[in-house]
Design a protein around this motif. Structure first.
Motif, PDB file in Angstrom:
ATOM      1  N   CYS A  79       0.851  -1.204   0.000  1.00  8.70           N
ATOM      2  CA  CYS A  79       0.000   0.000   0.000  1.00  8.70           C
ATOM      3  C   CYS A  79       0.884   1.250   0.000  1.00  8.70           C
ATOM      4  O   CYS A  79       2.099   1.163   0.232  1.00  8.70           O
ATOM      5  N   GLY A  80       0.255   2.378  -0.235  1.00  9.05           N
ATOM      6  CA  GLY A  80       0.982   3.641  -0.218  1.00  9.05           C
ATOM      7  C   GLY A  80       1.551   3.944   1.161  1.00  9.05           C
ATOM      8  O   GLY A  80       2.635   4.527   1.285  1.00  9.05           O
ATOM      9  N   THR A  81       0.826   3.556   2.190  1.00 12.02           N
ATOM     10  CA  THR A  81       1.302   3.806   3.561  1.00 12.02           C
ATOM     11  C   THR A  81       2.624   3.075   3.800  1.00 12.02           C
ATOM     12  O   THR A  81       3.547   3.634   4.411  1.00 12.02           O
TER      13      THR A  81
ATOM     14  N   LEU B 221       5.308   4.957   2.033  1.00  8.03           N
ATOM     15  CA  LEU B 221       5.682   6.166   2.782  1.00  8.03           C
ATOM     16  C   LEU B 221       6.488   5.812   4.020  1.00  8.03           C
ATOM     17  O   LEU B 221       7.414   6.536   4.395  1.00  8.03           O
TER      18      LEU B 221
ATOM     19  N   PHE C 271      -3.999  13.550   4.124  1.00  5.11           N
ATOM     20  CA  PHE C 271      -4.511  12.361   4.796  1.00  5.11           C
ATOM     21  C   PHE C 271      -3.426  11.880   5.766  1.00  5.11           C
ATOM     22  O   PHE C 271      -2.240  11.977   5.453  1.00  5.11           O
TER      23      PHE C 271
ATOM     24  N   ALA D 202      -2.063   9.229   6.567  1.00  7.16           N
ATOM     25  CA  ALA D 202      -1.051   8.239   6.154  1.00  7.16           C
ATOM     26  C   ALA D 202       0.220   8.906   5.648  1.00  7.16           C
ATOM     27  O   ALA D 202       1.288   8.291   5.668  1.00  7.16           O
ATOM     28  N   SER D 203       0.115  10.166   5.178  1.00  8.12           N
ATOM     29  CA  SER D 203       1.318  10.885   4.725  1.00  8.12           C
ATOM     30  C   SER D 203       2.331  11.000   5.844  1.00  8.12           C
ATOM     31  O   SER D 203       3.536  10.869   5.623  1.00  8.12           O
TER      32      SER D 203
ATOM     33  N   ASP E  33       4.929  12.585  -1.018  1.00  7.74           N
ATOM     34  CA  ASP E  33       3.738  11.740  -1.015  1.00  7.74           C
ATOM     35  C   ASP E  33       2.896  12.101  -2.236  1.00  7.74           C
ATOM     36  O   ASP E  33       2.141  13.082  -2.222  1.00  7.74           O
TER      37      ASP E  33
ATOM     38  N   ALA F 263       0.633  10.060  -3.438  1.00  9.92           N
ATOM     39  CA  ALA F 263      -0.431   9.044  -3.397  1.00  9.92           C
ATOM     40  C   ALA F 263      -1.669   9.497  -4.169  1.00  9.92           C
ATOM     41  O   ALA F 263      -2.310   8.700  -4.848  1.00  9.92           O
ATOM     42  N   GLU F 264      -2.008  10.778  -4.039  1.00 11.56           N
ATOM     43  CA  GLU F 264      -3.244  11.273  -4.660  1.00 11.56           C
ATOM     44  C   GLU F 264      -2.981  11.844  -6.052  1.00 11.56           C
ATOM     45  O   GLU F 264      -3.926  12.218  -6.738  1.00 11.56           O
TER      46      GLU F 264
ATOM     47  N   SER G 265       0.213   5.550  -4.472  1.00 10.16           N
ATOM     48  CA  SER G 265      -0.769   4.593  -3.920  1.00 10.16           C
ATOM     49  C   SER G 265      -1.693   4.084  -5.019  1.00 10.16           C
ATOM     50  O   SER G 265      -2.042   4.826  -5.949  1.00 10.16           O
TER      51      SER G 265
ATOM     52  N   ASN H 108      -4.614   2.574  -3.863  1.00 10.60           N
ATOM     53  CA  ASN H 108      -5.817   2.396  -3.032  1.00 10.60           C
ATOM     54  C   ASN H 108      -7.065   2.442  -3.922  1.00 10.60           C
ATOM     55  O   ASN H 108      -7.057   3.100  -4.964  1.00 10.60           O
TER      56      ASN H 108
ATOM     57  N   LYS I  47      -8.172   5.679  -5.625  1.00  7.67           N
ATOM     58  CA  LYS I  47      -7.207   6.503  -6.374  1.00  7.67           C
ATOM     59  C   LYS I  47      -7.488   6.473  -7.884  1.00  7.67           C
ATOM     60  O   LYS I  47      -8.363   5.747  -8.349  1.00  7.67           O
TER      61      LYS I  47
END
Ligand SMILES: Cc1ncc(COP(=O)(O)O)c(C=O)c1O
Length: 436
Positions: free
Chosen positions: A72-74, A77, A111, A113-114, A184, A186-187, A212, A214, A217
């Motif tokens: 996952c992106g988390t 990161l 978010f 998770a960043s 990050d 992710a988005e 990410s 997710n 996304k």
């Protein structure tokens, strides 16, 4: 809950039969082929052709040398942040993360998770206020933060809702202070940024970068993320850490803490089917943003802004912000809220409730990190300096807290790329009527 369906302001509007989502997965069929192939060939674990292929495809798309596929992106990161911590402060001990005893400057409107990986690594996040031009980290506030904490050597920079932040200025400030950047993206997968006159992808702007996949996304593997880098040793280290940090011994041997963070070949199959559609999804998201912009042009609202000279967002989420003088009363507690209608005005919670009543999903702006209960004791820096404890019973007014203001007046609109123009027109009409 207000009864919007019997409110005369909304007369004649029908609820959507099928829910309109904020941003849901969009499958095309190719995903099934690669997942089936993984199952038929028995490569269903964390090794396989789908993983190799998506790592190559994403590295080629982004324009970086290495992409490491993770769960996952988390996770991406976390390992990005840990690599930065190890580079700056040395190898972690089993009982203390790489950032123990150190502060890290972090995007505030993002978010969580960043920035949670800073805590995973035992560091202390210092939140940097948001600017109004792109709703990302304010370089002026970052500059202030370096004045207050000159020893800080790491910055975590996110690009909110797919809109690139002011990376050039932030990189310049970081270079001047010898600080590294965890980016990050992710988005913002597929968003482009003009760095020193040259267009590059987000995900190449930091020293350690993450994306990410997710489910919400712009493309998805149902889950998944990637660490991106140009440095082979960083890619190799992340691959090692993500597979439990095994050493080359016949038995399980460990010199470092490990993680079970590698991507599965099944998830990679879904991503492999999605990559060819990345640009198509971005074009659909852009069209959604532009239709909202047109539909709201005579309302007292503005869309989430971006710098058209220096960036091409991926338009992951379309958002609006209500003009201050068109804000109807609204208060938010920690978990509940109240709003009141006033003619010609509205509020994010009224709009979110109205569209939900007609079966469409929006969301409040991400609540800034410095306002989150878990981080309430962490420092927060605005462009004026310390953003905490500024109120005074004997002095009127207080400095700007931009993130809090965007959270109060803004909201994320239904941005699903499968939404038809007719459906979007209905969402726009509901929102227009909130202001009656
Ligand atoms: C800004 C940001 N960072 C990190 C993440 C975490 O990614 P993942 O859900 O893949 O762990 C997300 C979204 O989920 C996000 O929006």
């Amino acid at each position: 809950m207000w009864d919007f369906k019997s409110d005369p302001r909304f007369a004649g509007i029908k609820p959507f039969e099928k829910k309109i989502w904020l941003s849901s997965p969009t499958m095309h069929g190719d995903e099934q082929h690669w997942v089936d192939e993984a199952i038929q060939t028995n490569w269903v674990s964390t090794v396989g052709e789908n993983i190799n292929e998506v790592e190559k495809q994403i590295a080629a798309y982004i324009g970086c040398k290495y992409a490491v596929a993770l769960s996952c992106g988390t996770a991406a990161l976390h390992l990005a942040t840990k690599l930065a911590g190890e580079k700056l402060y040395g190898q972690a001990r089993p009982d203390a993360g790489t950032l123990a005893g150190h502060k890290v400057f972090c995007s505030d409107t993002t978010f969580e998770a960043s920035i949670n990986p800073v805590a995973y690594e035992d560091g202390e996040a210092v939140f940097i206020d948001t600017e109004r031009d792109t709703w990302n980290m304010d370089p002026a506030a970052l500059e202030k933060a370096f004045e207050i904490y000159p020893d800080v050597k790491l910055v975590v920079l996110a690009h909110l809702y797919g809109t690139p932040g002011k990376a050039e200025e932030i990189k310049r400030i970081c270079d001047a202070h010898g600080a590294l950047i965890v980016e990050d993206a992710a988005e913002s997968l597929g968003a482009k940024y003009k760095l020193n006159g040259k267009w590059v992808e987000t995900g190449t702007l930091g020293d350690y970068n993450a994306i990410s996949f997710n489910g919400n996304k712009v493309i998805t593997g149902s889950a998944g993320g990637m660490f991106l880098t140009d440095r082979r040793e960083n890619a190799e280290k992340v691959r090692k850490w993500s597979t439990q940090s095994r050493e080359a011994a016949p038995w399980y041997q460990h010199e470092e803490i490990g993680y079970n963070y590698r991507m599965s070949n099944i998830i990679a199959g879904v991503i492999r089917g999605q990559v060819p559609y990345l640009d198509e999804h971005i074009a659909q998201k852009k069209a959604i943003y532009e239709r909202y912009k047109e539909g709201f042009k005579d309302l007292p609202v503005r869309m989430n802004p971006f710098d058209a000279e220096k960036s091409q967002p991926n338009f992951w989420l379309s958002c609006l912000i209500i003009d201050e003088d068109a804000m109807a009363p609204m208060v938010r507690g920690e978990q509940d809220y109240l709003w009141k209608h006033e003619p010609g005005k509205s509020s994010p919670q009224e709009i979110l409730e109205a569209i939900a009543a007609f079966n469409a999903e929006g969301r409040p702006i991400w609540k800034p990190m410095h306002m989150q209960p878990i981080y309430r004791m962490n420092p927060f820096i605005t462009k004026e300096g310390n953003g905490r404890a500024r109120s005074n019973a004997y002095i009127a007014g207080s400095g700007a807290d931009v993130g809090a203001d965007i959270f109060r007046r803004g909201l994320c609109l239904p941005s699903d790329n499968k939404m038809t123009p007719e459906q979007q027109d209905r969402v726009i009409e509901i929102i227009r009527r909130c202001f009656r």
